[in-house]
Write a protein that holds these residues in place. Structure first.
Motif, short mmCIF file in Angstrom:
data_model
loop_
_atom_site.label_atom_id
_atom_site.label_comp_id
_atom_site.label_asym_id
_atom_site.label_seq_id
_atom_site.Cartn_x
_atom_site.Cartn_y
_atom_site.Cartn_z
N LEU A 53 -3.67 3.57 0.06
CA LEU A 53 -3.48 4.57 1.12
C LEU A 53 -4.73 5.39 1.37
N GLN B 231 4.80 -0.49 3.39
CA GLN B 231 3.72 -0.13 2.48
C GLN B 231 4.01 -0.60 1.06
N SER C 23 1.89 -3.43 -1.07
CA SER C 23 1.10 -3.05 -2.25
C SER C 23 1.75 -3.46 -3.57
#
Length: 304
Positions: A218, A250, A254
């Motif tokens: 991020l 997200q 990730s």
């Protein structure tokens, strides 16, 4: 050169690490993990037959893998996944009967000590501070000064056990987050010495690694960065608890294998940051398996 495999049977993952060592120096050759989710097979304190067989299947696969590499030394230990159940003996006996592998069930104190040993000898911790190992079924805390442990404890809460106990969907609702937060605060209140302040925290375990990866992604930091400001972790929790489509994307980008446990894990992590007024977090590459290697396998007075 000596070689062996060490397997950590955890509540969320079962991990195999293969090491090579000579004298006091060791090297990690390979890591392999299976997201077994054993905590999800526990009901009323009993690990079900299905859960035991999942463990057997994974361990049999790891045993076969080591045989392919002609490595005949395999050590297996269990943590909260086997420690905090009522049928520990039955589970361990069944695993040995099916796979031929003995399993050492670590006490909470041993798990904390091994995590500390692995992190400090592995170069992931300063000489003094606080170490936390947030696992799937338990959380270990160790305070240390000048390289020696001053106190430690194991708390019966982990990222997967909190999810299994309190969350009905994929992400916890506002009320579920409140309940999880309350349990985390209650457990930390039992553990924390009054007025203890630790500006730096060394983190061990999958929740810390996932949090670091998300923060680095991020912020655009180097993916290998292991030093995270506490403020970034607090902001990460604040952003992820929205539970919207952007949040899901997200997480899936990730840390896809942590999609259901990252928020409960971050609740524990941020609770620790608040309780000890932590300012920075370093994520150690070494932990309980390296500590087990040093203490149980390599041995030597320097690790006693």
């Amino acid at each position: 050169m000596n070689q062996c495999g060490i397997v950590d049977v955890g509540s969320n993952t079962i991990r195999l690490s293969i090491y090579q060592w000579e004298g006091r120096n060791f090297k990690l050759l390979m890591n392999k993990k299976e997201m077994a989710g054993l905590a999800g097979y526990i009901k009323n304190g009993v690990l079900s037959d299905s859960g035991i067989l999942v463990a057997c299947r994974v361990l049999s696969g790891f045993k076969a893998l080591l045989a392919n590499f002609s490595i005949d030394r395999l050590y297996v230990f269990g943590t909260a996944s086997l420690r905090n159940i009522v049928n520990t003996e039955e589970a361990v006996d069944t695993i040995q009967a099916v796979t031929g592998l003995g399993v050492e069930v670590l006490s909470g104190a041993d798990e904390a000590a091994f995590s500390f040993l692995g992190a400090t000898v592995g170069g992931g911790a300063p000489d003094s501070g606080l170490l936390a190992d947030v696992g799937g079924g338990s959380t270990e805390l160790v305070a240390y000064q000048d390289g020696g442990i001053t106190w430690g404890c194991s708390l019966p809460m982990g990222s997967l056990s909190l999810f299994t106990k309190h969350v009905s969907g994929l992400f916890p609702t506002k009320e579920e987050r409140k309940t999880i937060k309350g349990q985390v605060r209650e457990e930390l209140d039992k553990a924390r010495a009054a007025g203890t302040v630790c500006p730096h925290l060394t983190g061990v375990g999958g929740t810390f690694r996932a949090a670091a990866k998300l923060c680095n992604d991020l912020s655009g930091a180097d993916p290998d960065n292991r030093l995270i400001p506490a403020g970034e972790i607090h902001q990460l929790y604040k952003d992820l608890k929205k539970g919207d489509q952007d949040t899901l994307r997200q997480i899936l980008k990730s840390v896809p294998d942590r999609v259901h446990t990252i928020l409960p894990g971050l609740t524990i992590l941020t609770g620790i940051l608040n309780a000890y007024q932590v300012e920075t977090v370093s994520v150690s590459a070494c932990g309980v398996r390296e500590g087990y290697l040093l203490r149980r396998v390599i041995g030597g007075n320097q690790y006693v």
